[in-house]
Motif scaffolding. Structure first.
Motif, short mmCIF file in Angstrom:
data_model
loop_
_atom_site.label_atom_id
_atom_site.label_comp_id
_atom_site.label_asym_id
_atom_site.label_seq_id
_atom_site.Cartn_x
_atom_site.Cartn_y
_atom_site.Cartn_z
N MET A 1 0.84 -1.19 0.00
CA MET A 1 0.00 0.00 0.00
C MET A 1 0.88 1.25 0.00
O MET A 1 1.89 1.31 0.68
CB MET A 1 -0.92 -0.03 1.22
N LYS A 2 0.49 2.23 -0.78
CA LYS A 2 1.26 3.46 -0.93
C LYS A 2 1.07 4.38 0.29
O LYS A 2 -0.04 4.56 0.78
CB LYS A 2 0.79 4.19 -2.19
N LYS A 3 2.19 4.93 0.77
CA LYS A 3 2.16 5.85 1.91
C LYS A 3 1.56 7.19 1.46
O LYS A 3 1.98 7.73 0.43
CB LYS A 3 3.57 6.05 2.44
N PRO A 4 0.59 7.75 2.21
CA PRO A 4 0.01 9.05 1.81
C PRO A 4 1.06 10.16 1.89
O PRO A 4 1.90 10.18 2.79
CB PRO A 4 -1.11 9.27 2.80
N GLU A 5 1.01 11.08 0.95
CA GLU A 5 1.95 12.20 0.94
C GLU A 5 1.50 13.26 1.94
O GLU A 5 0.31 13.50 2.12
CB GLU A 5 2.02 12.81 -0.45
N THR A 6 2.47 13.87 2.56
CA THR A 6 2.21 14.95 3.50
C THR A 6 2.64 16.27 2.85
O THR A 6 3.68 16.32 2.20
CB THR A 6 3.01 14.75 4.81
N CYS A 7 1.86 17.29 3.07
CA CYS A 7 2.19 18.61 2.55
C CYS A 7 3.55 19.06 3.11
O CYS A 7 3.76 19.01 4.32
CB CYS A 7 1.09 19.59 2.95
N PRO A 8 4.48 19.48 2.27
CA PRO A 8 5.80 19.92 2.74
C PRO A 8 5.72 21.07 3.75
O PRO A 8 6.50 21.12 4.69
CB PRO A 8 6.52 20.35 1.47
N LYS A 9 4.77 21.98 3.56
CA LYS A 9 4.63 23.10 4.51
C LYS A 9 4.18 22.59 5.87
O LYS A 9 4.63 23.06 6.90
CB LYS A 9 3.65 24.13 3.96
N PHE A 10 3.28 21.61 5.87
CA PHE A 10 2.81 21.02 7.12
C PHE A 10 3.95 20.31 7.83
O PHE A 10 4.13 20.46 9.04
CB PHE A 10 1.66 20.04 6.82
N GLU A 11 4.75 19.56 7.09
CA GLU A 11 5.91 18.88 7.67
C GLU A 11 6.90 19.87 8.27
O GLU A 11 7.41 19.67 9.36
CB GLU A 11 6.62 18.04 6.61
N ALA A 12 7.17 20.95 7.55
CA ALA A 12 8.11 21.97 8.04
C ALA A 12 7.59 22.61 9.31
O ALA A 12 8.35 22.87 10.25
CB ALA A 12 8.35 23.03 6.97
N THR A 13 6.29 22.87 9.36
CA THR A 13 5.69 23.47 10.56
C THR A 13 5.83 22.54 11.76
O THR A 13 6.21 22.98 12.85
CB THR A 13 4.20 23.80 10.31
N LEU A 14 5.52 21.28 11.58
CA LEU A 14 5.64 20.32 12.69
C LEU A 14 7.08 20.17 13.14
O LEU A 14 7.34 20.03 14.34
CB LEU A 14 5.07 18.97 12.28
N THR A 15 8.01 20.22 12.20
CA THR A 15 9.42 20.12 12.56
C THR A 15 9.84 21.32 13.41
O THR A 15 10.52 21.17 14.43
CB THR A 15 10.30 20.04 11.29
N LEU A 16 9.40 22.51 13.02
CA LEU A 16 9.74 23.72 13.77
C LEU A 16 9.11 23.71 15.16
O LEU A 16 9.77 23.96 16.16
CB LEU A 16 9.27 24.96 13.01
N ILE A 17 7.82 23.39 15.24
CA ILE A 17 7.12 23.39 16.53
C ILE A 17 7.67 22.32 17.46
O ILE A 17 7.67 22.48 18.67
CB ILE A 17 5.60 23.24 16.31
N GLY A 18 8.18 21.25 16.88
CA GLY A 18 8.70 20.16 17.68
C GLY A 18 10.02 20.46 18.36
O GLY A 18 10.44 19.71 19.23
N LYS A 19 10.67 21.52 18.00
CA LYS A 19 11.96 21.84 18.63
C LYS A 19 11.74 22.24 20.09
O LYS A 19 10.67 22.69 20.48
CB LYS A 19 12.66 22.94 17.86
N ARG A 20 12.76 22.13 20.87
CA ARG A 20 12.66 22.21 22.33
C ARG A 20 11.96 23.44 22.87
O ARG A 20 11.06 23.35 23.68
CB ARG A 20 14.07 22.12 22.92
#
Length: 50
Positions: A1-20
């Motif tokens: 089964m193919k993995k669903p694509e995530t919006c690059p902007k959404f991924e970048a936002t989660l990466t930023l918010i996830g920082k300490r």
């Protein structure tokens, strides 16, 4: 089964918010503009529970 694509902007936002400290900084800035030392003081108080 193919993995669903995530919006690059959404991924970048989660990466930023996830920082300490980013979440705490955003929390402080939601109440209005602050100078760096004000942010630092509030975050230290939040982090230490004082």
């Amino acid at each position: 089964m193919k993995k669903p694509e995530t919006c690059p902007k959404f991924e970048a936002t989660l990466t930023l918010i996830g920082k300490r400290w980013t979440g705490l900084i955003i929390r402080v800035l939601l109440s209005g503009n602050r100078r760096f030392l004000e942010i630092k003081d509030v975050i230290l108080n939040l982090a230490t529970g004082c």
